[in-house]
Design a protein around this motif. Structure first.
Motif, PDB file in Angstrom:
ATOM      1  N   LEU A  13       0.852  -1.181   0.000  1.00  0.00           N
ATOM      2  CA  LEU A  13       0.000   0.000   0.000  1.00  0.00           C
ATOM      3  C   LEU A  13       0.891   1.235   0.000  1.00  0.00           C
ATOM      4  CD1 LEU A  13      -2.911   1.109   0.219  1.00  0.00           C
ATOM      5  CD2 LEU A  13      -2.597   1.138   2.695  1.00  0.00           C
ATOM      6  N   VAL A  14       0.730   2.086  -1.011  1.00  0.00           N
ATOM      7  CA  VAL A  14       1.576   3.271  -1.153  1.00  0.00           C
ATOM      8  C   VAL A  14       0.682   4.503  -1.236  1.00  0.00           C
ATOM      9  CG1 VAL A  14       3.344   4.432  -2.520  1.00  0.00           C
ATOM     10  CG2 VAL A  14       3.312   1.934  -2.386  1.00  0.00           C
ATOM     11  N   LYS A  15       1.036   5.518  -0.464  1.00  0.00           N
ATOM     12  CA  LYS A  15       0.353   6.804  -0.553  1.00  0.00           C
ATOM     13  C   LYS A  15       1.400   7.888  -0.775  1.00  0.00           C
ATOM     14  CE  LYS A  15      -2.862   9.909   1.783  1.00  0.00           C
ATOM     15  NZ  LYS A  15      -3.781  10.099   2.927  1.00  0.00           N
ATOM     16  N   LEU A  16       1.233   8.672  -1.842  1.00  0.00           N
ATOM     17  CA  LEU A  16       2.138   9.764  -2.175  1.00  0.00           C
ATOM     18  C   LEU A  16       1.317  11.030  -2.327  1.00  0.00           C
ATOM     19  CD1 LEU A  16       4.216   7.951  -4.952  1.00  0.00           C
ATOM     20  CD2 LEU A  16       5.014   8.458  -2.646  1.00  0.00           C
ATOM     21  N   GLY A  17       1.812  12.137  -1.801  1.00  0.00           N
ATOM     22  CA  GLY A  17       1.040  13.369  -1.912  1.00  0.00           C
ATOM     23  C   GLY A  17       1.876  14.608  -1.723  1.00  0.00           C
ATOM     24  N   ALA A  18       1.296  15.729  -2.113  1.00  0.00           N
ATOM     25  CA  ALA A  18       1.946  17.025  -1.946  1.00  0.00           C
ATOM     26  C   ALA A  18       0.883  18.092  -1.767  1.00  0.00           C
ATOM     27  CB  ALA A  18       2.818  17.360  -3.150  1.00  0.00           C
ATOM     28  N   ASP A  19       1.191  19.081  -0.904  1.00  0.00           N
ATOM     29  CA  ASP A  19       0.337  20.243  -0.701  1.00  0.00           C
ATOM     30  C   ASP A  19       1.144  21.487  -1.054  1.00  0.00           C
ATOM     31  OD1 ASP A  19      -1.821  18.731   0.466  1.00  0.00           O
ATOM     32  OD2 ASP A  19      -0.612  18.590   2.284  1.00  0.00           O
ATOM     33  N   TYR A  20       0.531  22.380  -1.810  1.00  0.00           N
ATOM     34  CA  TYR A  20       1.180  23.641  -2.152  1.00  0.00           C
ATOM     35  C   TYR A  20       0.332  24.768  -1.610  1.00  0.00           C
ATOM     36  CZ  TYR A  20       2.965  27.552  -4.908  1.00  0.00           C
ATOM     37  OH  TYR A  20       3.482  28.766  -5.295  1.00  0.00           O
ATOM     38  N   TYR A  21       0.883  25.487  -0.622  1.00  0.00           N
ATOM     39  CA  TYR A  21       0.169  26.596   0.002  1.00  0.00           C
ATOM     40  C   TYR A  21       0.493  27.867  -0.766  1.00  0.00           C
ATOM     41  CZ  TYR A  21       0.604  22.895   3.412  1.00  0.00           C
ATOM     42  OH  TYR A  21       0.619  21.668   4.025  1.00  0.00           O
ATOM     43  N   ASN A  30      -0.933  30.785  -1.001  1.00  0.00           N
ATOM     44  CA  ASN A  30      -0.917  31.904  -0.054  1.00  0.00           C
ATOM     45  C   ASN A  30      -1.886  31.554   1.069  1.00  0.00           C
ATOM     46  OD1 ASN A  30      -3.563  32.527  -1.090  1.00  0.00           O
ATOM     47  ND2 ASN A  30      -2.578  33.680  -2.745  1.00  0.00           N
ATOM     48  N   ASP A  31      -2.190  32.535   1.908  1.00  0.00           N
ATOM     49  CA  ASP A  31      -3.050  32.256   3.053  1.00  0.00           C
ATOM     50  C   ASP A  31      -4.454  31.829   2.650  1.00  0.00           C
ATOM     51  OD1 ASP A  31      -1.015  32.836   4.735  1.00  0.00           O
ATOM     52  OD2 ASP A  31      -1.676  34.875   5.211  1.00  0.00           O
ATOM     53  N   ASN A  32      -4.859  32.126   1.424  1.00  0.00           N
ATOM     54  CA  ASN A  32      -6.240  31.867   1.021  1.00  0.00           C
ATOM     55  C   ASN A  32      -6.389  30.767  -0.022  1.00  0.00           C
ATOM     56  OD1 ASN A  32      -7.296  33.923   2.687  1.00  0.00           O
ATOM     57  ND2 ASN A  32      -6.792  35.478   1.135  1.00  0.00           N
ATOM     58  N   ASN A  33      -5.296  30.244  -0.547  1.00  0.00           N
ATOM     59  CA  ASN A  33      -5.391  29.255  -1.624  1.00  0.00           C
ATOM     60  C   ASN A  33      -4.430  28.099  -1.398  1.00  0.00           C
ATOM     61  OD1 ASN A  33      -7.210  30.731  -3.752  1.00  0.00           O
ATOM     62  ND2 ASN A  33      -5.690  32.259  -3.103  1.00  0.00           N
ATOM     63  N   THR A  34      -4.969  26.879  -1.505  1.00  0.00           N
ATOM     64  CA  THR A  34      -4.162  25.677  -1.321  1.00  0.00           C
ATOM     65  C   THR A  34      -4.478  24.681  -2.424  1.00  0.00           C
ATOM     66  OG1 THR A  34      -4.194  25.954   1.075  1.00  0.00           O
ATOM     67  CG2 THR A  34      -3.579  23.789   0.243  1.00  0.00           C
ATOM     68  N   LEU A  35      -3.425  24.110  -3.013  1.00  0.00           N
ATOM     69  CA  LEU A  35      -3.555  23.082  -4.043  1.00  0.00           C
ATOM     70  C   LEU A  35      -2.959  21.795  -3.494  1.00  0.00           C
ATOM     71  CD1 LEU A  35      -4.379  22.518  -7.027  1.00  0.00           C
ATOM     72  CD2 LEU A  35      -1.997  23.015  -7.630  1.00  0.00           C
ATOM     73  N   SER A  36      -3.702  20.698  -3.588  1.00  0.00           N
ATOM     74  CA  SER A  36      -3.261  19.425  -3.006  1.00  0.00           C
ATOM     75  C   SER A  36      -3.435  18.296  -4.011  1.00  0.00           C
ATOM     76  CB  SER A  36      -4.050  19.103  -1.737  1.00  0.00           C
ATOM     77  OG  SER A  36      -3.893  20.120  -0.765  1.00  0.00           O
ATOM     78  N   PHE A  37      -2.522  17.324  -3.917  1.00  0.00           N
ATOM     79  CA  PHE A  37      -2.605  16.133  -4.760  1.00  0.00           C
ATOM     80  C   PHE A  37      -2.110  14.930  -3.973  1.00  0.00           C
ATOM     81  CE2 PHE A  37      -0.330  13.004  -7.331  1.00  0.00           C
ATOM     82  CZ  PHE A  37      -1.337  12.595  -8.197  1.00  0.00           C
ATOM     83  N   PHE A  38      -2.810  13.788  -4.139  1.00  0.00           N
ATOM     84  CA  PHE A  38      -2.270  12.552  -3.586  1.00  0.00           C
ATOM     85  C   PHE A  38      -2.735  11.370  -4.424  1.00  0.00           C
ATOM     86  CE2 PHE A  38      -6.341  12.525  -1.264  1.00  0.00           C
ATOM     87  CZ  PHE A  38      -6.723  11.199  -1.367  1.00  0.00           C
ATOM     88  N   THR A  39      -2.007  10.272  -4.292  1.00  0.00           N
ATOM     89  CA  THR A  39      -2.392   9.033  -4.956  1.00  0.00           C
ATOM     90  C   THR A  39      -2.238   7.874  -3.988  1.00  0.00           C
ATOM     91  OG1 THR A  39      -1.899   7.526  -6.800  1.00  0.00           O
ATOM     92  CG2 THR A  39      -0.053   8.743  -5.878  1.00  0.00           C
TER      93      THR A  39
END
Length: 798
Positions: free
Chosen positions: A306-314, A316-325
């Motif tokens: 079982l593998v989980k990979l992810g990243a969060d890009y903040y 700025n204070d009001n916007n966040t982009l996230s990805f995981f698999t």
């Protein structure tokens, strides 16, 4: 007109004067940084005190900066605190000559004592009762009780796993929806739980009566399994390694890594589970003319990754982009042998070799925007998963050979938008849209000595939904009302190609249903220690592709399984009453629930009209049914050295179905009323700062079905945890089922009188090590709280 102007000028003057009087000119600013790394410490707490009285406070921004306005011109104290650091303070002297003060960089030193006690995996599992769910944080005691999710779930309140079929049930009902990190999967729940290493699980959420915000599928509710994810600053992680000794050793490994720098957070989790399981059992049959004793032996070797990979890009204070698999790889090899000793017929031996495997890949992309208005947010999320599976079985029965080969491929895509708007401090509006597109194809090859058959089944299901919830607090009461409207489309095309032209079939199954699912919640907080909650929801269980497929799925010597294309959805009206009592030593939560089920879907077994010695297993809709139950859970610290999690539940239900009584030769519509009682107690005894002991006991009461009575099961476990390496490591040992009492026994009368038992490796010894490394500090990030992955933050996800 002049009077109007004069009045307006006076009103403006008064308002300005009052505002000027209320506005205080003092301003203090600065930046919080880590003394060792010189990195900013974002989201730390900065407070201003007048003596011991707090007068203002803020959280620092992502870059560690802060500014506090509207302070009185006097001598004040500024205090900074954040988990994992020693508190820092500064004296500020605000005056007419010095109204604005910039303190520059304020450094925080690591609190070594606190870091030593910080552990990603808690010693003891905890249970938290929230408004609409129970949240179980998985501790080392649960990890040590089994190598897979399937093994530890029997130790979680209100959840049960059938030891033979691996069927999952919640509150005595198997119609439960299982999610991974809030997302559905294409894998059967029973199979999925055997593939997830216990060390990879962070939390388990039991959502027994979900609101309109969630997918309404699942009669008894939703179980959400949250996998580990780290969000600490810098590079850090944890490793858990365990071995379970039974007939053969089995291993359970998990590695969690995280790197948080600046505006980007990278994380990964890897879980590995491998082992051989040996089971055995017997069945004594008293069917007239076919009296026999059957002995079974099973041996399975399963390996899962079982593998989980992810990243969060903040951004700025009001916007966040996230990805995981999430990536799940499973391979299983099994062998079984059945020896049948007949009294009046020749003996028979059947052997089976089975190779099975599946691969599931899930990809998730999310974006969250915070508006200027506090609490107003909008979320966009796209999720896509693909599953490939194959099950190859060889059968040899007294010289007759057959081979079953099942190949499956399915995909699931989901898109949703969720908007939250706090209309006031006491009112909130939520609206959302969701689309779910599911497609699958299964091919079944049956090669026998006298006949070859190929079956294929194409399955397509689309669901489009909108939902809204409105909540408001008034005094000691809080309420939420909502509704979810769904348009459901089904298109399925089974095709059977056999050597016998009479068996060819070409059927199209179509359905389109529009349904509204309401939900209502009402809470009453009598005081800080007593809270009541009553709620109502409407739910649905839609027939799965296997339940409606009319062609044969599998076949044995005396039975085959097939679906029923005429199945209709099963609707449930669910009512629940909860009471939580908080005390100095902990809390006690109790609940009473009632379900009214329309057109209940149930299993049926009937005799093949062309062969009275052959049975067919299928599904059918029955008349309305009802279920009543109660449960209580206590999370208490009885003394300084003794704490306990104790739960008990009782369920009353009516079981209906159609079975064939082979002794009488007639079909029977059976009905039986059932009462089932279950209890669990998990105790932790603190012997010293570093040494703790665990004592766990469970009782699963008898259950009654149309065909047989399942006898009661019970066991006791003993365990110990010892902290090493200044609190960063923990050694765990556990002896499961000390007295070897846990096994499955039954006594049946339909379709003929029989009794039997099945045993598995219940008494085992576990030895494990958990080690945390790195020097990160937890941050409470202003984003979609994807570090918790809690389903209540994901709107129309279900």
């Amino acid at each position: 007109m002049k009077l109007s102007k004069i009045f307006s000028i006076l009103l403006l003057f008064v308002a300005t004067t009052m505002l000027a009087q209320e506005t205080k000119p003092g301003v203090v600013s600065g930046k919080i940084i880590d003394k060792a790394t010189n990195e900013p410490v974002g989201f730390s707490t900065v407070s201003v005190l007048d003596g011991n009285k707090p007068v203002a406070g803020v959280s620092t921004k992502e870059d560690g900066s802060f500014e506090i306005k509207n302070l009185e011109l006097k001598n004040l104290t500024l205090k900074v605190n954040f988990i994992g650091y020693v508190d820092a303070s500064r004296t500020i002297n605000l005056s007419e000559e010095n109204k604005e003060i910039n303190l520059g960089n304020i450094t925080l030193e690591t609190d070594s004592k606190m870091i030593e006690t910080v552990s990603i995996v808690k010693e003891r599992s905890t249970i938290e009762q929230k408004a609409d769910r129970k949240v179980i944080t998985v501790g080392k005691d649960l990890i040590a009780s089994g190598t897979t999710a399937s093994e530890i779930f029997n130790n979680i309140p209100t959840v049960s796993i059938d030891p033979q079929t691996k069927e999952l049930s919640l509150r005595g009902n198997s119609n439960v929806r299982v999610l991974i990190d809030g997302k559905p999967t294409n894998i059967d729940a029973g199979q999925l739980l055997q593939q997830i290493p216990s060390a990879s699980i962070k939390q388990v959420e039991l959502i027994t009566n979900p609101s309109s915000k969630y997918n309404p599928e699942g009669n008894s509710g939703i179980i959400n399994i949250i996998l580990n994810k780290n969000t600490q600053t810098g590079f850090n992680g944890s490793i858990t390694s365990g071995v379970t000794f039974g007939v053969t050793p089995k291993t359970n490994q998990s590695l969690n890594l995280n790197y948080k720098v600046g505006k980007v957070n990278f994380y990964t989790t890897y879980g590995f589970n491998h082992g051989k399981n040996s089971n055995f059992g017997f069945v004594h049959s008293e069917r007239v003319g076919y009296e026999n004793d059957q002995d079974f032996t099973f041996s399975n070797v399963n390996t899962s990754h079982l593998v989980k990979l992810g990243a969060d890009y903040y951004i700025n204070d009001n916007n966040t982009l996230s990805f995981f698999t999430n990536l799940n790889f499973f391979d299983g090899k099994g062998k079984s042998r059945t020896s049948s000793d007949y009294l009046s017929m020749p003996d028979a031996i059947q052997e089976n070799w089975n190779n099975s495997g599946n691969t599931t890949k899930t990809y998730d992309l999310a974006f969250k925007h915070n508006f200027e208005k506090k609490g107003e947010t909008i979320d966009f999320q796209v999720n896509h998963s693909i599953t490939d599976s194959e099950d190859l079985s060889h059968f040899v029965n007294n010289g007759n050979y057959s081979l079953n080969d099942i190949n499956g491929k399915s995909s699931y895509s989901q898109f949703n938008i969720d908007y939250v708007n706090p209309l006031s401090e006491k009112a909130k509006l939520e609206i959302g849209y969701e689309s779910r597109i599911q497609a699958g194809q299964n091919k079944f090859y049956d090669i026998q000595t006298t006949e070859n058959t190929t079956n294929s089944f194409d399955y397509n299901r689309n669901i489009h939904a909108i939902y809204t919830n409105y909540s408001k607090t008034f005094g000691k009461f809080s309420a939420q009302v909502g509704a979810r409207a769904e348009l459901y489309n089904l298109y399925a095309h089974p095709l059977k190609d056999s050597t016998d032209p009479a068996e060819n079939s070409n059927i199209v199954i179509e359905d389109e249903i529009f349904t509204v699912y309401p939900s209502t919640y009402l809470s009453y907080k009598m005081d800080d220690n007593n809270t009541f909650n009553v709620n109502y929801t409407r739910r649905v269980d839609r027939p799965s592709n296997g339940q409606i497929n009319p062609i044969r799925e599998w076949r044995t010597v005396n039975m085959e399984s097939r679906g029923n294309p005429a199945l209709e959805p099963q609707f449930t009206n669910s009512f629940e009453l909860n009471y939580t009592r908080t005390m100095k030593i902990g809390s006690i939560t109790s609940a009473v629930f009632y379900r009214l089920i329309n057109a209940e879907i149930t299993r049926v077994i009937f005799t093949d009209p062309n062969d009275t010695n052959f049975n067919i297993m299928s599904f059918a809709n029955f008349k309305d049914n009802n279920q009543l139950g109660a449960e209580v859970n206590a999370n208490l610290k009885l003394t300084k050295w003794w704490s306990t999690n104790t739960s008990a539940d009782v369920y009353f239900k009516t079981v209906r179905g159609t079975v064939s009584n082979l002794d009488t030769g007639v079909m029977e519509n059976g009905e039986v009323d059932v009462a089932t009682f279950n209890a669990r107690m998990n105790n932790t005894f603190t012997a010293s700062k570093n040494l703790k002991f665990n004592l766990f006991g469970m009782y699963r009461g008898r259950d009654l079905g149309l065909q047989f009575e399942r006898k009661a099961m019970y066991k006791m476990d003993l365990g110990a945890n010892y902290s090493i390496l200044k609190g960063k490591g923990t050694l765990s040992a556990r002896l499961n089922d000390v007295f070897n009492t846990m096994h499955f026994g039954f006594d049946g009368s339909i379709p003929y009188k029989s009794y039997g038992e099945f045993h598995w490796e219940s008494r085992t010894f576990y030895l494990g090590l958990n080690y945390n490394f790195g020097g990160g500090k937890n941050r409470e990030l202003q984003r979609k709280q994807r570090d918790k992955q809690e389903t209540q933050n994901s709107g129309g996800m279900f």
